[in-house]
Design a protein around this motif. Structure first.
Motif, PDB file in Angstrom:
ATOM      1  N   ILE A  60     -26.875 -32.934  38.605  1.00 43.19           N
ATOM      2  CA  ILE A  60     -26.041 -33.824  39.141  1.00 43.19           C
ATOM      3  C   ILE A  60     -26.457 -33.623  40.843  1.00 43.19           C
ATOM      4  CG2 ILE A  60     -24.350 -34.027  37.280  1.00 43.19           C
ATOM      5  CD1 ILE A  60     -22.604 -32.076  38.898  1.00 43.19           C
ATOM      6  N   SER A  61     -27.110 -33.042  41.209  1.00 45.65           N
ATOM      7  CA  SER A  61     -27.771 -32.887  42.443  1.00 45.65           C
ATOM      8  C   SER A  61     -26.387 -32.135  43.348  1.00 45.65           C
ATOM      9  CB  SER A  61     -27.972 -34.259  43.142  1.00 45.65           C
ATOM     10  OG  SER A  61     -28.862 -34.844  42.500  1.00 45.65           O
ATOM     11  N   LYS A  62     -25.981 -31.212  42.675  1.00 43.67           N
ATOM     12  CA  LYS A  62     -24.940 -30.395  43.369  1.00 43.67           C
ATOM     13  C   LYS A  62     -25.374 -28.752  43.112  1.00 43.67           C
ATOM     14  CE  LYS A  62     -20.871 -33.482  43.276  1.00 43.67           C
ATOM     15  NZ  LYS A  62     -19.629 -33.661  42.772  1.00 43.67           N
ATOM     16  N   CYS A  63     -26.378 -28.541  43.465  1.00 43.41           N
ATOM     17  CA  CYS A  63     -27.284 -27.164  43.276  1.00 43.41           C
ATOM     18  C   CYS A  63     -26.711 -26.210  44.305  1.00 43.41           C
ATOM     19  CB  CYS A  63     -28.601 -27.327  43.457  1.00 43.41           C
ATOM     20  SG  CYS A  63     -29.215 -28.678  42.360  1.00 43.41           S
ATOM     21  N   VAL A  64     -25.927 -25.453  43.684  1.00 43.03           N
ATOM     22  CA  VAL A  64     -25.298 -24.340  44.207  1.00 43.03           C
ATOM     23  C   VAL A  64     -25.286 -22.941  43.070  1.00 43.03           C
ATOM     24  CG1 VAL A  64     -23.271 -23.007  45.629  1.00 43.03           C
ATOM     25  CG2 VAL A  64     -23.780 -25.499  45.914  1.00 43.03           C
ATOM     26  N   PHE A  65     -25.983 -21.897  43.319  1.00 45.92           N
ATOM     27  CA  PHE A  65     -25.804 -20.922  42.584  1.00 45.92           C
ATOM     28  C   PHE A  65     -24.732 -19.768  42.438  1.00 45.92           C
ATOM     29  CE2 PHE A  65     -29.997 -22.967  42.399  1.00 45.92           C
ATOM     30  CZ  PHE A  65     -30.321 -22.906  40.760  1.00 45.92           C
ATOM     31  N   ASP A  66     -24.217 -19.410  41.580  1.00 46.72           N
ATOM     32  CA  ASP A  66     -23.351 -18.335  41.586  1.00 46.72           C
ATOM     33  C   ASP A  66     -24.049 -16.985  41.472  1.00 46.72           C
ATOM     34  OD1 ASP A  66     -23.750 -17.760  38.858  1.00 46.72           O
ATOM     35  OD2 ASP A  66     -22.069 -18.492  38.200  1.00 46.72           O
ATOM     36  N   SER A  67     -23.449 -15.961  41.549  1.00 46.07           N
ATOM     37  CA  SER A  67     -23.990 -14.585  41.494  1.00 46.07           C
ATOM     38  C   SER A  67     -24.571 -14.219  40.192  1.00 46.07           C
ATOM     39  CB  SER A  67     -22.777 -13.573  41.666  1.00 46.07           C
ATOM     40  OG  SER A  67     -21.989 -13.551  40.682  1.00 46.07           O
ATOM     41  N   ASN A  68     -24.517 -15.049  39.200  1.00 46.25           N
ATOM     42  CA  ASN A  68     -25.112 -14.629  38.140  1.00 46.25           C
ATOM     43  C   ASN A  68     -26.446 -15.824  37.689  1.00 46.25           C
ATOM     44  OD1 ASN A  68     -23.247 -12.971  36.865  1.00 46.25           O
ATOM     45  ND2 ASN A  68     -22.216 -14.295  36.430  1.00 46.25           N
ATOM     46  N   ASP A  69     -26.739 -16.657  38.897  1.00 47.23           N
ATOM     47  CA  ASP A  69     -27.954 -17.352  38.986  1.00 47.23           C
ATOM     48  C   ASP A  69     -27.831 -18.542  38.185  1.00 47.23           C
ATOM     49  OD1 ASP A  69     -30.369 -17.891  40.303  1.00 47.23           O
ATOM     50  OD2 ASP A  69     -31.477 -17.078  38.840  1.00 47.23           O
ATOM     51  N   ILE A  70     -26.429 -18.996  38.099  1.00 49.50           N
ATOM     52  CA  ILE A  70     -25.912 -20.243  37.091  1.00 49.50           C
ATOM     53  C   ILE A  70     -25.796 -21.377  38.321  1.00 49.50           C
ATOM     54  CG2 ILE A  70     -24.473 -21.217  35.721  1.00 49.50           C
ATOM     55  CD1 ILE A  70     -26.354 -19.253  34.421  1.00 49.50           C
ATOM     56  N   CYS A  71     -26.325 -22.465  38.017  1.00 55.83           N
ATOM     57  CA  CYS A  71     -25.953 -23.598  38.913  1.00 55.83           C
ATOM     58  C   CYS A  71     -24.534 -24.021  38.628  1.00 55.83           C
ATOM     59  CB  CYS A  71     -26.963 -24.540  38.858  1.00 55.83           C
ATOM     60  SG  CYS A  71     -26.560 -26.108  39.684  1.00 55.83           S
ATOM     61  N   LYS A  72     -23.839 -24.208  39.936  1.00 48.68           N
ATOM     62  CA  LYS A  72     -22.428 -24.661  39.674  1.00 48.68           C
ATOM     63  C   LYS A  72     -22.133 -25.979  39.344  1.00 48.68           C
ATOM     64  CE  LYS A  72     -20.494 -21.029  42.476  1.00 48.68           C
ATOM     65  NZ  LYS A  72     -19.762 -20.971  43.758  1.00 48.68           N
ATOM     66  N   GLY A  73     -23.192 -26.817  39.705  1.00 49.08           N
ATOM     67  CA  GLY A  73     -23.261 -28.460  39.211  1.00 49.08           C
ATOM     68  C   GLY A  73     -23.781 -28.589  37.994  1.00 49.08           C
TER      69      GLY A  73
END
Length: 61
Positions: free
Chosen positions: A14-27
């Motif tokens: 969904i073009s909201k690429c932000v990764f958390d500390s576990n390398d999972i995209c929040k989008g």
């Protein structure tokens, strides 16, 4: 919507690429390797990833 035709799945991005500390995209809730290797995944793999991601998204709501 995540699923394209009944033959090919489109990316859940969904073009909201932000990764958390576990390398999972929040989008889209995919991990980095699922994102970078998306085009090489089988349709079954894509479907399984998409279902998992939708479940994770629903839990966040």
């Amino acid at each position: 919507m995540y699923i394209g035709s009944n033959v090919n799945l489109i990316s859940p991005c969904i073009s909201k690429c932000v990764f958390d500390s576990n390398d999972i995209c929040k989008g889209c809730f995919r991990n980095a390797s699922e994102i970078t290797d998306w085009m090489n995944k089988s349709e079954e793999e894509k479907l399984n990833i998409t279902i998992r991601c939708k479940k994770m998204m629903a839990q966040q709501s």
